[in-house]
Design an enzyme around this catalytic site. Structure first.
Site, PDB file in Angstrom:
ATOM      1  CE1 TYR A   1      -3.069  -2.751  -0.030  1.00 20.08           C
ATOM      2  CE2 TYR A   1      -3.713  -2.527   2.356  1.00 20.08           C
ATOM      3  CZ  TYR A   1      -4.054  -3.003   0.931  1.00 20.08           C
ATOM      4  OH  TYR A   1      -4.905  -3.736   0.801  1.00 20.08           O
TER       5      TYR A   1
ATOM      6  CE  LYS B   1       0.866 -16.808  -2.627  1.00 14.74           C
ATOM      7  NZ  LYS B   1       0.064 -18.487  -3.085  1.00 14.74           N
TER       8      LYS B   1
ATOM      9  CG  ASP C   1      -2.192 -19.852  -1.107  1.00 15.80           C
ATOM     10  OD1 ASP C   1      -1.424 -19.820  -0.170  1.00 15.80           O
ATOM     11  OD2 ASP C   1      -2.055 -20.538  -2.282  1.00 15.80           O
TER      12      ASP C   1
ATOM     13  CG  ASP D   1      -7.072  -4.601   3.886  1.00 20.34           C
ATOM     14  OD1 ASP D   1      -8.107  -4.334   4.633  1.00 20.34           O
ATOM     15  OD2 ASP D   1      -7.077  -3.655   2.773  1.00 20.34           O
TER      16      ASP D   1
ATOM     17  CG  ASP E   1     -12.662  -6.900   6.035  1.00 21.36           C
ATOM     18  OD1 ASP E   1     -12.182  -6.267   7.198  1.00 21.36           O
ATOM     19  OD2 ASP E   1     -12.863  -6.274   5.205  1.00 21.36           O
TER      20      ASP E   1
END
Ligand code: NAD
Length: 369
Positions: free
Chosen positions: A142, A193, A226, A250, A254
């Site tokens: 970001y 990852k 993942d 992020d 959620d």
């Protein structure tokens, strides 16, 4: 007992309504002699724009800098849709996070047994769920440079975001996760990852070394992001503390919040670096927004806000007695079947914001007896 300096920023929409309920809890804890507060109040978001044409004033920023913790309710709403971008309500939040250097975002996903049927998963998978997601908040993709959209010679456009992490950034968020795990069930799942990203490779290397050097007593596992996304919906109770980068955090936080079936009930904390005395800058806020659709009706659920105060008691003020009491009081009122409209489900009736605040204070009296 020294006083905790707390800056209250009620903000917009339902913010002032739920903030008033947190103040009832603050008043009760003071009166019960469990904590002592020095309260300051300020404006943020649309409320600050209306008063000063900024998203947060310099004097309120100074109060935030000198407070032990900031307790913010929510910002935003359609009223301020047209205001200039740099003074939009969210800019107040971003300024607080940036200027206080809040690099660690803590989001618990707690499923109260009384609400387990509200989850999209089966009751047995989520009943009693209690996990903590620690998301790196100020680095990664970001913020990494270059971050741009360029037009190529052939007229095509190319967009670039850059994922960057340094050893220092990974170590400091890793430390927050390990320290938290020691106070919980002593397990950290670190997620990236590493198989396809260099930042993921470094992340795993740094966390592994930090663990070996300083936190060998904590159980550590690594899980690709993942796979973690999948495991969160398959068997979420396997996790205690999950630490991950800004982007994965992020999304995963959620996802975890939705497991509880009650996004509107979840608190959060954002912490900065510890100073020489071990004190951190900190901001506590509900995960939900300003809910303009129900603002002013007196029906908002104040639990995420009161839970955020509970997190402040635990992480900024080291007052486990008050924090545990708040958690127990919330579980207690839910156990008694008291519901605001958002968590009503099949319950025959619902109560107002202030009735919920009063019920939590009444429950606190019993818990602290
Ligand atoms: P929201 O979280 O405000 O509301 C989503 C839905 O959940 C709405 O139906 C709302 O009524 C309900 N809800 C949320 N909190 C509730 C509560 N405590 N009790 C009962 N019901 C509750 O999200 P949104 O509608 O996407 O955003 C509304 C505004 O809030 C926007 O301006 C957005 O930018 C802002 N926002 C602010 C924050 C923040 O302050 N941290 C976070 C998210 C959104």
């Amino acid at each position: 007992m020294s006083a905790y300096k707390l800056l209250l920023l009620p903000g917009d929409g339902i913010g002032p309504e739920i903030s008033a309920e947190a103040e009832k809890v603050i008043a009760f804890l003071s009166q019960a002699g469990v904590a002592k507060f020095e309260i300051e109040r300020g404006l943020v978001g649309g409320a600050a724009y209306d008063a000063h044409k900024v998203a947060i004033s310099e004097s309120d920023m100074a109060l935030a800098q000198s407070a032990d913790a900031v307790l913010l309710a929510a910002v935003g709403g359609p009223k301020w849709d047209g205001v200039p971008y740099n003074v939009r309500p969210e800019a107040g939040l971003l300024r607080l996070r940036k200027d206080l250097a809040l690099f660690a975002n803590l989001r618990p996903a707690i499923c109260y047994p009384a609400l387990a049927d509200a989850s999209s998963l089966k009751r047995e998978l989520v009943d009693g769920l209690d996990i903590m997601i620690v998301r790196e908040l100020t680095g990664g993709v970001y913020f990494g440079e270059p971050k741009e959209i360029v037009t190529l010679e052939n007229g095509e456009k190319r967009a670039v975001d850059t994922q960057v992490y340094t050893t220092h950034e990974i170590e400091r968020i890793g430390r927050v996760a390990f320290e938290l795990a020691r106070k919980r069930r002593n397990k950290v799942t670190s997620s990236e990852k590493a198989n396809v990203m260099r930042t993921g490779y470094l992340w795993r290397e740094v966390i592994t070394a930090l663990h070996k050097r300083e936190y060998a007593d904590v159980q550590l596992e690594h899980m690709l992001a993942d796979a973690l996304g999948m495991q969160l919906v398959r068997w979420p109770k396997q996790f205690d503390v999950i630490v991950t980068d800004n982007l994965f955090g992020d999304m995963l936080s959620d996802e975890a919040a939705m497991l509880t079936g009650s996004l509107g009930m979840l608190p959060s904390a954002s912490l900065g670096a510890a100073d020489a005395n071990g004190k951190r800058k900190a901001m506590y806020e509900p995960c939900h927004g300003s809910a303009p659709d129900i603002a002013g009706k007196g029906i908002a659920n104040p639990i995420a806000m009161i839970g955020s105060l509970g997190m402040a008691m635990r992480y900024s003020f080291d007052n486990a007695k008050a924090a545990d009491a708040i958690d127990q009081a919330i579980a207690g009122v839910l156990g008694k079947g008291l519901r605001t409209i958002d968590i009503k489900g099949d319950a025959p009736s619902s109560i107002s914001t202030s009735q919920m605040g009063d019920a939590i204070v009444a429950e606190l009296k019993t818990v602290l007896k």
